[in-house]
Design an enzyme around this catalytic site. Structure first.
Site, PDB file in Angstrom:
ATOM      1  N   ASP A 275       0.888  -1.067   0.043  1.00  0.00           N
ATOM      2  CA  ASP A 275      -0.166  -0.090   0.039  1.00  0.00           C
ATOM      3  C   ASP A 275       0.843   1.267  -0.063  1.00  0.00           C
ATOM      4  O   ASP A 275       1.885   1.235   0.793  1.00  0.00           O
ATOM      5  CB  ASP A 275      -0.889   0.073   1.233  1.00  0.00           C
ATOM      6  CG  ASP A 275      -2.021   1.176   1.330  1.00  0.00           C
ATOM      7  OD1 ASP A 275      -2.933   0.575   0.991  1.00  0.00           O
ATOM      8  OD2 ASP A 275      -1.531   2.260   1.277  1.00  0.00           O
ATOM      9  N   ILE A 276       0.570   2.351  -0.927  1.00  0.00           N
ATOM     10  CA  ILE A 276       1.160   3.545  -0.924  1.00  0.00           C
ATOM     11  C   ILE A 276       1.020   4.409   0.418  1.00  0.00           C
ATOM     12  O   ILE A 276      -0.072   4.424   0.850  1.00  0.00           O
ATOM     13  CB  ILE A 276       0.961   4.149  -2.245  1.00  0.00           C
ATOM     14  CG1 ILE A 276       1.291   3.395  -3.460  1.00  0.00           C
ATOM     15  CG2 ILE A 276       1.541   5.454  -2.270  1.00  0.00           C
ATOM     16  CD1 ILE A 276       0.750   4.204  -4.859  1.00  0.00           C
ATOM     17  N   HIS A 288      -4.935  14.467  -9.174  1.00  0.00           N
ATOM     18  CA  HIS A 288      -5.408  13.158  -9.406  1.00  0.00           C
ATOM     19  C   HIS A 288      -4.551  12.509 -10.396  1.00  0.00           C
ATOM     20  O   HIS A 288      -4.255  11.538 -10.521  1.00  0.00           O
ATOM     21  CB  HIS A 288      -6.905  13.078  -9.557  1.00  0.00           C
ATOM     22  CG  HIS A 288      -7.233  11.860  -9.234  1.00  0.00           C
ATOM     23  ND1 HIS A 288      -7.646  10.938 -10.422  1.00  0.00           N
ATOM     24  CD2 HIS A 288      -7.900  11.354  -8.136  1.00  0.00           C
ATOM     25  CE1 HIS A 288      -8.194   9.726  -9.432  1.00  0.00           C
ATOM     26  NE2 HIS A 288      -8.362   9.934  -8.345  1.00  0.00           N
ATOM     27  N   ASP A 292      -2.084   9.516 -10.832  1.00  0.00           N
ATOM     28  CA  ASP A 292      -2.289   8.094 -11.664  1.00  0.00           C
ATOM     29  C   ASP A 292      -0.722   7.868 -12.387  1.00  0.00           C
ATOM     30  O   ASP A 292      -0.480   6.586 -12.365  1.00  0.00           O
ATOM     31  CB  ASP A 292      -3.016   8.657 -12.921  1.00  0.00           C
ATOM     32  CG  ASP A 292      -4.785   8.233 -12.487  1.00  0.00           C
ATOM     33  OD1 ASP A 292      -4.999   8.036 -11.294  1.00  0.00           O
ATOM     34  OD2 ASP A 292      -5.632   8.738 -13.297  1.00  0.00           O
ATOM     35  N   ARG A 308      10.734 -13.077 -11.630  1.00  0.00           N
ATOM     36  CA  ARG A 308      10.781 -14.528 -12.102  1.00  0.00           C
ATOM     37  C   ARG A 308       9.245 -15.062 -12.702  1.00  0.00           C
ATOM     38  O   ARG A 308       8.325 -14.413 -12.385  1.00  0.00           O
ATOM     39  CB  ARG A 308      10.799 -15.486 -10.769  1.00  0.00           C
ATOM     40  CG  ARG A 308      11.934 -15.485 -10.226  1.00  0.00           C
ATOM     41  CD  ARG A 308      12.222 -16.501  -9.129  1.00  0.00           C
ATOM     42  NE  ARG A 308      10.977 -16.529  -8.213  1.00  0.00           N
ATOM     43  CZ  ARG A 308      11.075 -17.206  -7.120  1.00  0.00           C
ATOM     44  NH1 ARG A 308      11.684 -18.164  -6.909  1.00  0.00           N
ATOM     45  NH2 ARG A 308       9.963 -17.046  -6.450  1.00  0.00           N
ATOM     46  N   GLU A 319      -4.752   2.231  -4.445  1.00  0.00           N
ATOM     47  CA  GLU A 319      -3.235   2.305  -4.316  1.00  0.00           C
ATOM     48  C   GLU A 319      -2.799   1.204  -3.632  1.00  0.00           C
ATOM     49  O   GLU A 319      -1.953   1.125  -2.881  1.00  0.00           O
ATOM     50  CB  GLU A 319      -2.741   3.479  -3.815  1.00  0.00           C
ATOM     51  CG  GLU A 319      -3.861   4.303  -2.747  1.00  0.00           C
ATOM     52  CD  GLU A 319      -3.650   3.478  -1.227  1.00  0.00           C
ATOM     53  OE1 GLU A 319      -4.579   2.651  -1.312  1.00  0.00           O
ATOM     54  OE2 GLU A 319      -2.831   4.115  -0.457  1.00  0.00           O
ATOM     55  N   ARG A 335      13.877 -10.562   2.209  1.00  0.00           N
ATOM     56  CA  ARG A 335      14.652  -9.745   1.659  1.00  0.00           C
ATOM     57  C   ARG A 335      13.951  -9.163   0.349  1.00  0.00           C
ATOM     58  O   ARG A 335      14.173  -7.802   0.027  1.00  0.00           O
ATOM     59  CB  ARG A 335      15.710 -10.753   1.054  1.00  0.00           C
ATOM     60  CG  ARG A 335      16.768 -10.060   0.181  1.00  0.00           C
ATOM     61  CD  ARG A 335      17.736 -10.963  -0.395  1.00  0.00           C
ATOM     62  NE  ARG A 335      17.212 -12.173  -1.287  1.00  0.00           N
ATOM     63  CZ  ARG A 335      16.846 -12.235  -2.354  1.00  0.00           C
ATOM     64  NH1 ARG A 335      16.743 -11.160  -3.029  1.00  0.00           N
ATOM     65  NH2 ARG A 335      16.348 -13.264  -2.888  1.00  0.00           N
TER      66      ARG A 335
HETATM   67  P1  GH3 Z   1      -2.000   5.381   4.163  1.00  0.00           P
HETATM   68  O1  GH3 Z   1      -0.623   5.723   4.275  1.00  0.00           O
HETATM   69  O2  GH3 Z   1      -2.858   5.062   5.590  1.00  0.00           O
HETATM   70  O3  GH3 Z   1      -2.370   4.120   3.336  1.00  0.00           O
HETATM   71  O4  GH3 Z   1      -2.820   6.473   3.643  1.00  0.00           O
HETATM   72  P2  GH3 Z   1      -3.514   6.871   2.412  1.00  0.00           P
HETATM   73  O5  GH3 Z   1      -3.690   8.182   2.003  1.00  0.00           O
HETATM   74  O6  GH3 Z   1      -2.670   6.191   1.304  1.00  0.00           O
HETATM   75  O7  GH3 Z   1      -4.701   5.872   2.428  1.00  0.00           O
HETATM   76  P3  GH3 Z   1      -6.255   6.110   2.076  1.00  0.00           P
HETATM   77  O8  GH3 Z   1      -6.929   4.892   1.972  1.00  0.00           O
HETATM   78  O9  GH3 Z   1      -6.639   7.075   3.109  1.00  0.00           O
HETATM   79  O10 GH3 Z   1      -6.490   6.940   0.658  1.00  0.00           O
HETATM   80  C1  GH3 Z   1      -5.907   6.091  -0.572  1.00  0.00           C
HETATM   81  C2  GH3 Z   1      -6.179   7.154  -1.638  1.00  0.00           C
HETATM   82  O11 GH3 Z   1      -5.854   6.838  -2.841  1.00  0.00           O
HETATM   83  C3  GH3 Z   1      -7.431   7.883  -1.872  1.00  0.00           C
HETATM   84  C4  GH3 Z   1      -7.626   8.036  -3.399  1.00  0.00           C
HETATM   85  O12 GH3 Z   1      -7.879   9.267  -3.659  1.00  0.00           O
HETATM   86  C5  GH3 Z   1      -6.670   7.490  -3.990  1.00  0.00           C
HETATM   87  N1  GH3 Z   1      -6.571   6.721  -4.919  1.00  0.00           N
HETATM   88  C6  GH3 Z   1      -7.118   5.410  -5.153  1.00  0.00           C
HETATM   89  N2  GH3 Z   1      -7.291   4.878  -6.448  1.00  0.00           N
HETATM   90  C7  GH3 Z   1      -6.641   5.904  -7.096  1.00  0.00           C
HETATM   91  C8  GH3 Z   1      -6.399   6.037  -8.577  1.00  0.00           C
HETATM   92  O13 GH3 Z   1      -6.722   5.145  -9.432  1.00  0.00           O
HETATM   93  N3  GH3 Z   1      -5.864   7.338  -8.907  1.00  0.00           N
HETATM   94  C9  GH3 Z   1      -5.428   8.162  -8.062  1.00  0.00           C
HETATM   95  N4  GH3 Z   1      -4.789   9.151  -8.419  1.00  0.00           N
HETATM   96  N5  GH3 Z   1      -5.725   8.051  -6.730  1.00  0.00           N
HETATM   97  C10 GH3 Z   1      -6.488   6.931  -6.280  1.00  0.00           C
HETATM   98 MG    MG Z   2      -2.321   4.105   1.420  1.00  0.00          MG
HETATM   99 MG    MG Z   3      -5.012   1.994   0.755  1.00  0.00          MG
END
Ligand code: GH3
Ligand code: MG
Ligand code: MG
Length: 422
Positions: A275-276, A288, A292, A308, A319, A335
Protein backbone atom coordinates in the site's frame (compact mmCIF):
# COMPACT_ATOMS: atom_id res chain seq x y z
CA UNK A 1 -22.58 -22.51 -60.37
CA UNK A 2 -23.10 -19.58 -58.00
CA UNK A 3 -25.98 -21.45 -56.40
CA UNK A 4 -23.56 -24.18 -55.21
CA UNK A 5 -21.58 -21.63 -53.22
CA UNK A 6 -24.79 -20.34 -51.67
CA UNK A 7 -25.67 -23.81 -50.34
CA UNK A 8 -24.88 -24.86 -46.78
CA UNK A 9 -22.33 -27.63 -46.20
CA UNK A 10 -25.03 -30.26 -45.59
CA UNK A 11 -26.87 -29.25 -48.77
CA UNK A 12 -23.60 -29.31 -50.72
CA UNK A 13 -22.88 -32.86 -49.58
CA UNK A 14 -26.45 -33.85 -50.44
CA UNK A 15 -26.05 -32.28 -53.88
CA UNK A 16 -22.81 -34.23 -54.35
CA UNK A 17 -24.55 -37.47 -53.38
CA UNK A 18 -27.48 -36.65 -55.69
CA UNK A 19 -25.12 -35.91 -58.59
CA UNK A 20 -23.19 -39.17 -58.24
CA UNK A 21 -26.46 -41.12 -58.00
CA UNK A 22 -27.84 -39.32 -61.07
CA UNK A 23 -24.62 -40.10 -63.01
CA UNK A 24 -24.86 -43.78 -62.10
CA UNK A 25 -28.57 -43.92 -63.00
CA UNK A 26 -27.92 -42.32 -66.42
CA UNK A 27 -25.06 -44.76 -67.10
CA UNK A 28 -27.30 -47.66 -65.98
CA UNK A 29 -30.25 -46.64 -68.18
CA UNK A 30 -28.00 -46.07 -71.19
CA UNK A 31 -26.17 -49.35 -70.68
CA UNK A 32 -29.46 -51.24 -70.41
CA UNK A 33 -30.84 -49.68 -73.60
CA UNK A 34 -27.64 -50.41 -75.54
CA UNK A 35 -27.45 -53.99 -74.30
CA UNK A 36 -31.09 -54.47 -75.45
CA UNK A 37 -30.21 -53.12 -78.90
CA UNK A 38 -27.28 -55.51 -79.11
CA UNK A 39 -29.51 -58.41 -78.08
CA UNK A 40 -31.97 -57.54 -80.87
CA UNK A 41 -29.13 -57.42 -83.37
CA UNK A 42 -27.71 -60.76 -82.25
CA UNK A 43 -31.21 -62.28 -82.38
CA UNK A 44 -31.75 -60.97 -85.88
CA UNK A 45 -28.39 -62.31 -86.98
CA UNK A 46 -28.86 -65.69 -85.37
CA UNK A 47 -32.54 -66.42 -86.00
CA UNK A 48 -32.90 -64.29 -89.11
CA UNK A 49 -29.90 -65.67 -90.98
CA UNK A 50 -27.87 -68.45 -89.36
CA UNK A 51 -30.75 -70.73 -88.30
CA UNK A 52 -32.54 -70.46 -91.72
CA UNK A 53 -29.29 -71.30 -93.48
CA UNK A 54 -28.88 -74.42 -91.35
CA UNK A 55 -32.49 -75.44 -91.99
CA UNK A 56 -32.23 -74.99 -95.74
CA UNK A 57 -28.95 -76.93 -95.78
CA UNK A 58 -30.58 -79.75 -93.88
CA UNK A 59 -33.55 -79.91 -96.38
CA UNK A 60 -31.12 -79.85 -99.28
CA UNK A 61 -29.07 -82.72 -97.79
CA UNK A 62 -32.20 -84.77 -97.16
CA UNK A 63 -33.30 -84.43 -100.79
CA UNK A 64 -29.90 -84.76 -102.34
CA UNK A 65 -28.40 -87.20 -99.90
CA UNK A 66 -30.91 -89.39 -98.09
CA UNK A 67 -33.82 -89.56 -100.60
CA UNK A 68 -31.76 -89.61 -103.78
CA UNK A 69 -29.40 -92.36 -102.49
CA UNK A 70 -32.27 -94.41 -101.02
CA UNK A 71 -34.10 -94.48 -104.37
CA UNK A 72 -30.85 -95.36 -106.15
CA UNK A 73 -30.33 -98.26 -103.78
CA UNK A 74 -34.03 -99.28 -104.14
CA UNK A 75 -33.71 -99.38 -107.93
CA UNK A 76 -30.72 -101.65 -107.60
CA UNK A 77 -32.64 -103.72 -105.04
CA UNK A 78 -29.97 -103.22 -102.38
CA UNK A 79 -32.43 -102.29 -99.61
CA UNK A 80 -35.80 -103.66 -98.65
CA UNK A 81 -39.08 -102.00 -99.66
CA UNK A 82 -40.11 -101.38 -96.08
CA UNK A 83 -36.82 -99.65 -95.47
CA UNK A 84 -37.41 -97.49 -98.56
CA UNK A 85 -40.94 -96.67 -97.40
CA UNK A 86 -39.83 -95.75 -93.93
CA UNK A 87 -36.87 -93.64 -95.09
CA UNK A 88 -39.01 -91.66 -97.55
CA UNK A 89 -41.71 -91.09 -94.93
CA UNK A 90 -39.26 -89.96 -92.25
CA UNK A 91 -37.38 -87.74 -94.69
CA UNK A 92 -40.54 -86.05 -95.99
CA UNK A 93 -41.76 -85.45 -92.42
CA UNK A 94 -38.40 -83.97 -91.57
CA UNK A 95 -38.39 -81.78 -94.70
CA UNK A 96 -41.92 -80.51 -94.01
CA UNK A 97 -41.10 -79.72 -90.42
CA UNK A 98 -37.94 -77.84 -91.33
CA UNK A 99 -39.60 -76.01 -94.19
CA UNK A 100 -42.49 -74.85 -91.96
CA UNK A 101 -39.95 -73.66 -89.41
CA UNK A 102 -37.95 -71.89 -92.07
CA UNK A 103 -41.07 -70.08 -93.30
CA UNK A 104 -41.97 -69.00 -89.78
CA UNK A 105 -38.90 -66.75 -89.52
CA UNK A 106 -39.34 -63.12 -90.32
CA UNK A 107 -39.43 -62.58 -94.07
CA UNK A 108 -39.83 -59.49 -96.23
CA UNK A 109 -42.56 -59.26 -98.85
CA UNK A 110 -40.00 -59.64 -101.62
CA UNK A 111 -38.62 -62.80 -99.97
CA UNK A 112 -42.14 -64.18 -99.53
CA UNK A 113 -42.73 -64.13 -103.29
CA UNK A 114 -39.76 -66.40 -103.91
CA UNK A 115 -40.61 -68.52 -100.88
CA UNK A 116 -44.12 -69.09 -102.29
CA UNK A 117 -42.50 -70.30 -105.49
CA UNK A 118 -40.07 -72.53 -103.51
CA UNK A 119 -43.03 -73.81 -101.51
CA UNK A 120 -44.75 -74.94 -104.69
CA UNK A 121 -41.56 -76.62 -105.88
CA UNK A 122 -41.16 -78.44 -102.57
CA UNK A 123 -44.79 -79.64 -102.70
CA UNK A 124 -44.19 -80.83 -106.25
CA UNK A 125 -40.98 -82.69 -105.29
CA UNK A 126 -42.63 -84.17 -102.21
CA UNK A 127 -45.51 -85.27 -104.37
CA UNK A 128 -43.02 -87.18 -106.56
CA UNK A 129 -41.60 -88.99 -103.51
CA UNK A 130 -45.08 -89.68 -102.17
CA UNK A 131 -45.92 -91.33 -105.46
CA UNK A 132 -42.85 -93.52 -105.05
CA UNK A 133 -44.08 -94.38 -101.54
CA UNK A 134 -47.46 -95.34 -103.00
CA UNK A 135 -45.73 -97.65 -105.44
CA UNK A 136 -43.80 -99.28 -102.62
CA UNK A 137 -46.97 -99.48 -100.57
CA UNK A 138 -48.80 -101.21 -103.41
CA UNK A 139 -45.91 -103.70 -103.69
CA UNK A 140 -44.68 -102.37 -107.04
CA UNK A 141 -41.14 -103.05 -108.09
CA UNK A 142 -38.86 -99.98 -108.14
CA UNK A 143 -36.45 -101.42 -110.69
CA UNK A 144 -38.37 -99.55 -113.40
CA UNK A 145 -38.09 -96.22 -111.64
CA UNK A 146 -36.76 -93.59 -114.02
CA UNK A 147 -33.38 -92.42 -112.82
CA UNK A 148 -33.66 -89.50 -115.18
CA UNK A 149 -36.92 -88.29 -113.59
CA UNK A 150 -35.41 -88.79 -110.10
CA UNK A 151 -32.27 -86.87 -111.02
CA UNK A 152 -34.26 -84.07 -112.65
CA UNK A 153 -36.66 -83.79 -109.72
CA UNK A 154 -33.81 -83.65 -107.19
CA UNK A 155 -31.75 -81.35 -109.42
CA UNK A 156 -34.69 -78.92 -109.84
CA UNK A 157 -35.42 -78.66 -106.14
CA UNK A 158 -31.67 -78.43 -105.50
CA UNK A 159 -31.53 -75.37 -107.78
CA UNK A 160 -34.46 -73.73 -106.02
CA UNK A 161 -33.07 -74.41 -102.55
CA UNK A 162 -29.53 -73.38 -103.49
CA UNK A 163 -30.82 -70.07 -104.77
CA UNK A 164 -32.66 -69.58 -101.50
CA UNK A 165 -29.55 -70.63 -99.58
CA UNK A 166 -27.34 -68.18 -101.48
CA UNK A 167 -29.85 -65.49 -100.76
CA UNK A 168 -29.91 -66.37 -97.05
CA UNK A 169 -26.10 -66.47 -96.91
CA UNK A 170 -25.97 -63.05 -98.54
CA UNK A 171 -28.51 -61.77 -96.03
CA UNK A 172 -26.41 -63.30 -93.21
CA UNK A 173 -23.33 -61.49 -94.54
CA UNK A 174 -25.25 -58.29 -94.81
CA UNK A 175 -26.74 -58.70 -91.31
CA UNK A 176 -23.31 -59.42 -89.87
CA UNK A 177 -21.91 -56.34 -91.57
CA UNK A 178 -24.82 -54.33 -90.25
CA UNK A 179 -24.32 -55.80 -86.80
CA UNK A 180 -20.63 -54.94 -86.77
CA UNK A 181 -21.37 -51.45 -87.97
CA UNK A 182 -24.09 -50.95 -85.34
CA UNK A 183 -21.80 -52.44 -82.69
CA UNK A 184 -19.04 -49.99 -83.60
CA UNK A 185 -21.52 -47.14 -83.66
CA UNK A 186 -22.99 -48.10 -80.29
CA UNK A 187 -19.53 -48.44 -78.72
CA UNK A 188 -18.63 -45.01 -80.08
CA UNK A 189 -21.82 -43.51 -78.69
CA UNK A 190 -21.37 -45.22 -75.31
CA UNK A 191 -17.78 -43.95 -75.15
CA UNK A 192 -18.86 -40.44 -76.05
CA UNK A 193 -21.81 -40.27 -73.65
CA UNK A 194 -19.86 -41.92 -70.82
CA UNK A 195 -17.02 -39.44 -71.30
CA UNK A 196 -19.53 -36.61 -71.33
CA UNK A 197 -21.30 -37.83 -68.17
CA UNK A 198 -18.04 -38.56 -66.33
CA UNK A 199 -16.43 -35.24 -67.30
CA UNK A 200 -19.64 -33.40 -66.37
CA UNK A 201 -19.95 -35.14 -63.02
CA UNK A 202 -16.22 -34.62 -62.30
CA UNK A 203 -16.44 -30.93 -63.18
CA UNK A 204 -19.38 -30.35 -60.84
CA UNK A 205 -17.72 -32.55 -58.19
CA UNK A 206 -14.60 -30.46 -58.43
CA UNK A 207 -16.63 -27.29 -58.10
CA UNK A 208 -18.53 -28.59 -55.08
CA UNK A 209 -15.27 -29.85 -53.54
CA UNK A 210 -13.63 -26.46 -54.08
CA UNK A 211 -16.60 -24.72 -52.55
CA UNK A 212 -16.51 -27.04 -49.50
CA UNK A 213 -12.75 -26.47 -49.23
CA UNK A 214 -13.29 -22.69 -49.34
CA UNK A 215 -15.97 -22.92 -46.67
CA UNK A 216 -13.62 -24.99 -44.55
CA UNK A 217 -10.75 -22.49 -45.00
CA UNK A 218 -13.06 -19.59 -44.19
CA UNK A 219 -14.26 -21.43 -41.11
CA UNK A 220 -10.70 -22.17 -40.00
CA UNK A 221 -9.70 -18.54 -40.55
CA UNK A 222 -12.71 -17.34 -38.56
CA UNK A 223 -11.93 -19.84 -35.79
CA UNK A 224 -8.33 -18.59 -35.65
CA UNK A 225 -9.50 -14.95 -35.50
CA UNK A 226 -12.02 -15.87 -32.83
CA UNK A 227 -9.32 -17.59 -30.80
CA UNK A 228 -7.06 -14.52 -31.03
CA UNK A 229 -9.99 -12.23 -30.17
CA UNK A 230 -10.88 -14.44 -27.22
CA UNK A 231 -7.27 -14.36 -26.03
CA UNK A 232 -7.26 -10.55 -26.35
CA UNK A 233 -10.55 -10.34 -24.52
CA UNK A 234 -9.22 -12.61 -21.81
CA UNK A 235 -6.08 -10.49 -21.50
CA UNK A 236 -8.16 -7.33 -21.35
CA UNK A 237 -10.46 -8.79 -18.76
CA UNK A 238 -7.46 -9.82 -16.65
CA UNK A 239 -5.49 -6.57 -17.01
CA UNK A 240 -5.69 -3.33 -15.06
CA UNK A 241 -6.06 -0.55 -17.63
CA UNK A 242 -4.09 2.10 -15.75
CA UNK A 243 -1.00 0.12 -14.73
CA UNK A 244 -1.17 -2.85 -17.13
CA UNK A 245 -0.65 -5.13 -14.15
CA UNK A 246 -2.90 -8.14 -13.56
CA UNK A 247 -6.21 -7.04 -12.01
CA UNK A 248 -8.21 -8.27 -9.03
CA UNK A 249 -10.17 -10.71 -11.25
CA UNK A 250 -6.96 -12.42 -12.33
CA UNK A 251 -5.71 -12.36 -8.75
CA UNK A 252 -8.79 -14.36 -7.65
CA UNK A 253 -8.10 -16.95 -10.32
CA UNK A 254 -4.31 -17.18 -9.87
CA UNK A 255 -4.30 -17.00 -6.09
CA UNK A 256 -6.66 -19.95 -5.84
CA UNK A 257 -4.70 -21.95 -8.43
CA UNK A 258 -1.25 -21.26 -6.93
CA UNK A 259 -2.31 -21.98 -3.36
CA UNK A 260 -3.82 -25.28 -4.48
CA UNK A 261 -0.61 -26.13 -6.38
CA UNK A 262 1.53 -25.27 -3.32
CA UNK A 263 -0.77 -27.40 -1.14
CA UNK A 264 -0.29 -30.37 -3.46
CA UNK A 265 3.50 -30.04 -3.49
CA UNK A 266 3.71 -28.78 0.13
CA UNK A 267 5.96 -25.88 -0.83
CA UNK A 268 6.27 -22.23 0.22
CA UNK A 269 3.68 -19.70 -0.74
CA UNK A 270 4.28 -15.99 -0.04
CA UNK A 271 1.85 -13.14 -0.34
CA UNK A 272 2.58 -9.42 0.01
CA UNK A 273 -0.06 -6.75 0.45
CA UNK A 274 1.49 -3.44 -0.71
CA UNK A 275 0.00 0.00 0.00
CA UNK A 276 1.28 3.47 -0.90
CA UNK A 277 1.84 5.67 2.13
CA UNK A 278 -0.12 8.90 2.43
CA UNK A 279 -1.44 8.63 -1.08
CA UNK A 280 -4.46 10.72 -0.30
CA UNK A 281 -2.08 13.57 0.56
CA UNK A 282 -0.18 12.88 -2.67
CA UNK A 283 -3.37 13.35 -4.69
CA UNK A 284 -4.24 16.42 -2.67
CA UNK A 285 -0.77 17.88 -3.27
CA UNK A 286 -0.13 17.02 -6.92
CA UNK A 287 -3.60 16.32 -8.29
CA UNK A 288 -5.33 13.16 -9.44
CA UNK A 289 -3.57 12.98 -12.81
CA UNK A 290 -0.17 13.10 -11.18
CA UNK A 291 -1.51 10.51 -8.73
CA UNK A 292 -2.26 8.21 -11.69
CA UNK A 293 1.25 8.80 -13.05
CA UNK A 294 2.66 7.87 -9.62
CA UNK A 295 0.58 4.64 -9.64
CA UNK A 296 2.10 3.77 -13.01
CA UNK A 297 5.62 4.41 -11.70
CA UNK A 298 4.96 2.23 -8.66
CA UNK A 299 3.65 -0.52 -10.99
CA UNK A 300 6.89 -0.28 -13.01
CA UNK A 301 9.01 -0.67 -9.87
CA UNK A 302 6.91 -3.66 -8.76
CA UNK A 303 7.30 -5.32 -12.17
CA UNK A 304 11.05 -4.74 -12.15
CA UNK A 305 11.37 -6.10 -8.61
CA UNK A 306 9.62 -9.43 -9.32
CA UNK A 307 10.85 -10.89 -12.57
CA UNK A 308 10.63 -14.66 -12.08
CA UNK A 309 8.01 -16.34 -14.28
CA UNK A 310 6.34 -17.71 -11.16
CA UNK A 311 6.05 -14.20 -9.56
CA UNK A 312 2.70 -12.45 -9.93
CA UNK A 313 2.10 -8.73 -9.39
CA UNK A 314 -1.50 -7.47 -9.14
CA UNK A 315 -3.21 -4.14 -8.66
CA UNK A 316 -5.87 -5.12 -6.18
CA UNK A 317 -7.60 -1.72 -6.24
CA UNK A 318 -6.91 1.97 -5.53
CA UNK A 319 -3.31 2.31 -4.36
CA UNK A 320 -3.12 -1.30 -3.16
CA UNK A 321 -1.07 -4.01 -4.83
CA UNK A 322 -0.62 -7.75 -4.24
CA UNK A 323 2.43 -9.92 -4.88
CA UNK A 324 2.29 -13.67 -4.99
CA UNK A 325 5.51 -15.75 -4.87
CA UNK A 326 5.99 -19.52 -5.07
CA UNK A 327 8.84 -21.63 -3.67
CA UNK A 328 10.37 -18.71 -1.77
CA UNK A 329 11.23 -19.18 1.89
CA UNK A 330 10.69 -16.57 4.61
CA UNK A 331 14.20 -15.06 4.52
CA UNK A 332 14.10 -14.60 0.76
CA UNK A 333 10.57 -13.24 0.89
CA UNK A 334 11.66 -10.75 3.60
CA UNK A 335 14.69 -9.79 1.48
CA UNK A 336 12.48 -9.14 -1.55
CA UNK A 337 10.04 -7.05 0.55
CA UNK A 338 12.91 -4.98 1.89
CA UNK A 339 14.37 -4.49 -1.59
CA UNK A 340 10.95 -3.31 -2.77
CA UNK A 341 10.79 -0.60 -0.08
CA UNK A 342 14.27 0.48 -1.20
CA UNK A 343 13.59 0.28 -4.94
CA UNK A 344 10.57 2.58 -4.65
CA UNK A 345 12.58 5.24 -2.86
CA UNK A 346 15.39 4.97 -5.42
CA UNK A 347 12.91 6.11 -8.08
CA UNK A 348 12.56 9.30 -6.02
CA UNK A 349 8.94 10.19 -6.63
CA UNK A 350 8.64 13.48 -4.68
CA UNK A 351 6.04 13.47 -1.90
CA UNK A 352 6.54 16.64 0.09
CA UNK A 353 3.53 16.10 2.33
CA UNK A 354 4.50 12.58 3.40
CA UNK A 355 5.15 12.34 7.09
CA UNK A 356 7.82 9.62 6.69
CA UNK A 357 9.98 10.57 3.71
CA UNK A 358 10.39 13.25 1.06
CA UNK A 359 9.74 10.58 -1.55
CA UNK A 360 6.88 8.19 -2.14
CA UNK A 361 7.13 5.12 0.14
CA UNK A 362 5.37 1.77 0.52
CA UNK A 363 4.09 -0.26 3.44
CA UNK A 364 3.98 -4.02 3.01
CA UNK A 365 2.23 -6.78 4.92
CA UNK A 366 3.84 -10.15 4.21
CA UNK A 367 2.79 -13.75 4.81
CA UNK A 368 5.09 -16.69 4.05
CA UNK A 369 4.22 -20.28 4.89
CA UNK A 370 4.53 -23.86 3.73
CA UNK A 371 1.19 -24.82 2.26
CA UNK A 372 -0.50 -27.87 3.73
CA UNK A 373 -3.94 -29.31 3.26
CA UNK A 374 -5.32 -27.36 6.24
CA UNK A 375 -4.25 -24.02 4.78
CA UNK A 376 -7.13 -21.59 4.35
CA UNK A 377 -6.66 -19.15 1.44
CA UNK A 378 -8.75 -16.44 3.07
CA UNK A 379 -6.51 -16.50 6.13
CA UNK A 380 -3.44 -15.73 4.03
CA UNK A 381 -5.10 -12.56 2.76
CA UNK A 382 -6.47 -11.45 6.12
CA UNK A 383 -3.09 -12.09 7.81
CA UNK A 384 -1.31 -10.10 5.09
CA UNK A 385 -3.82 -7.32 5.70
CA UNK A 386 -3.09 -7.46 9.42
CA UNK A 387 0.65 -7.26 8.74
CA UNK A 388 0.05 -4.26 6.48
CA UNK A 389 -1.92 -2.58 9.23
CA UNK A 390 0.96 -3.34 11.57
CA UNK A 391 3.41 -1.75 9.14
CA UNK A 392 1.24 1.37 8.93
CA UNK A 393 0.82 1.48 12.65
CA UNK A 394 4.51 1.16 13.37
CA UNK A 395 5.53 4.04 11.16
CA UNK A 396 5.01 3.12 7.42
CA UNK A 397 7.80 2.79 4.82
CA UNK A 398 8.44 -0.79 5.95
CA UNK A 399 7.33 -4.36 5.77
CA UNK A 400 6.05 -6.72 8.46
CA UNK A 401 6.27 -10.43 7.86
CA UNK A 402 4.76 -13.45 9.57
CA UNK A 403 5.01 -17.17 8.94
CA UNK A 404 2.31 -18.09 11.41
CA UNK A 405 -1.25 -17.95 10.22
CA UNK A 406 -2.98 -19.17 13.35
CA UNK A 407 -1.15 -17.73 16.33
CA UNK A 408 -1.29 -14.18 15.26
CA UNK A 409 2.45 -13.89 15.70
CA UNK A 410 4.77 -11.63 13.76
CA UNK A 411 8.03 -13.01 12.49
CA UNK A 412 9.71 -9.63 12.13
CA UNK A 413 9.00 -6.04 11.38
CA UNK A 414 11.51 -4.10 9.46
CA UNK A 415 11.54 -0.45 8.65
CA UNK A 416 13.27 1.14 5.74
CA UNK A 417 16.24 2.06 7.82
CA UNK A 418 16.85 -1.68 8.37
CA UNK A 419 16.07 -1.20 12.00
CA UNK A 420 14.29 -4.24 13.33
CA UNK A 421 11.44 -3.55 15.68
CA UNK A 422 10.88 -6.13 18.37
P1 GH3 B 1 -2.14 5.38 4.28
O1 GH3 B 1 -0.73 5.84 4.38
O2 GH3 B 1 -2.74 5.05 5.61
O3 GH3 B 1 -2.31 4.28 3.30
O4 GH3 B 1 -2.92 6.60 3.76
P2 GH3 B 1 -3.51 6.81 2.32
O5 GH3 B 1 -3.82 8.24 2.17
O6 GH3 B 1 -2.59 6.26 1.32
O7 GH3 B 1 -4.77 5.90 2.33
P3 GH3 B 1 -6.26 6.25 2.07
O8 GH3 B 1 -6.99 4.89 2.00
O9 GH3 B 1 -6.80 7.20 3.08
O10 GH3 B 1 -6.31 6.93 0.68
C1 GH3 B 1 -6.06 6.24 -0.51
C2 GH3 B 1 -6.13 7.20 -1.61
O11 GH3 B 1 -5.74 6.65 -2.84
C3 GH3 B 1 -7.47 7.78 -1.76
C4 GH3 B 1 -7.68 7.91 -3.25
O12 GH3 B 1 -7.87 9.25 -3.65
C5 GH3 B 1 -6.39 7.40 -3.82
N1 GH3 B 1 -6.64 6.60 -4.99
C6 GH3 B 1 -7.25 5.39 -5.06
N2 GH3 B 1 -7.30 4.97 -6.36
C7 GH3 B 1 -6.71 5.92 -7.13
C8 GH3 B 1 -6.45 6.06 -8.54
O13 GH3 B 1 -6.77 5.24 -9.34
N3 GH3 B 1 -5.84 7.19 -8.95
C9 GH3 B 1 -5.46 8.15 -8.06
N4 GH3 B 1 -4.84 9.22 -8.52
N5 GH3 B 1 -5.68 8.04 -6.75
C10 GH3 B 1 -6.29 6.95 -6.27
MG1 MG C 1 -2.28 4.15 1.33
MG1 MG D 1 -5.02 1.97 0.98
Amino acid sequence: MKFIEALKLKSKLFFLFFLITLGLVIIGIMGRSYVNDMKKNIDALYFGSLVPVTELNSILNTYHGTLFLTLHKAKRGVISKSEVFETIQTSLDEINKKWQRYKSHYKTEEEMQYIDYADMEIQRTNHYFQKVMDLVYNGKDLQHLSIKTLEKTVFDIQLVLQKLLRYEINVAHYERQKFLYTYKDIMKQIGFILTFVIVGVLAVLWYVFESIQNDHNRLEKTARKLKIANKKLENVSYTDTLTNLHNRRYFNFIFDREVKRAKRSRTYISFMMVDIDFFKQYNDTYGHIEGDMALKKVAKVLRASFKRPSDYVFRLGGEEFGILLSDTDASNTARLARELTENIKEVKIPHENSLVCEYLTLSIGVVCCIADSALDEEVIISRADEMLYKAKETGRDRYVITTDLSKNEILMEECATQEQIA
